[in-house]
Design a protein around this motif. Structure first.
Motif: not given
Length: 76
Positions: A1-8, A23-24, A43-49, A58-66
């Motif tokens: 699995i590759s990660f887009y973002l890591i936050n603590f 996923t997040a 969703q396609r992927w989770v951009w931020d959390a 926890i708040f996540t930001c995702k990109l939908l198919n639009s």
């Protein structure tokens, strides 16, 4: 699995990873075990959390198919 973002969390007890697999994931930093997986099939992927200041949400930001981004909030 590759990660887009890591936050603590502010106390560094938990970390969140986001990735292109829709996923997040929340991990314990004590033993790096998986605490919870947040996934939405629409969703396609989770951009931020980000964690709330008290680490209860926890708040996540995702990109939908639009081309529109949406923010979700999850109670931990």
């Amino acid at each position: 699995i590759s990660f887009y973002l890591i936050n603590f969390t502010f106390d560094f007890r938990l970390l969140v990873t986001t990735s292109a697999d829709q996923t997040a994931r929340i991990w314990s930093t004590e033993d790096f075990s998986l605490v919870k997986e947040l996934k939405h099939e629409s969703q396609r992927w989770v951009w931020d959390a980000a964690f709330s200041a008290d680490s209860q949400y926890i708040f996540t930001c995702k990109l939908l198919n639009s081309p529109t981004k949406f923010i979700d909030c999850f109670y931990l």
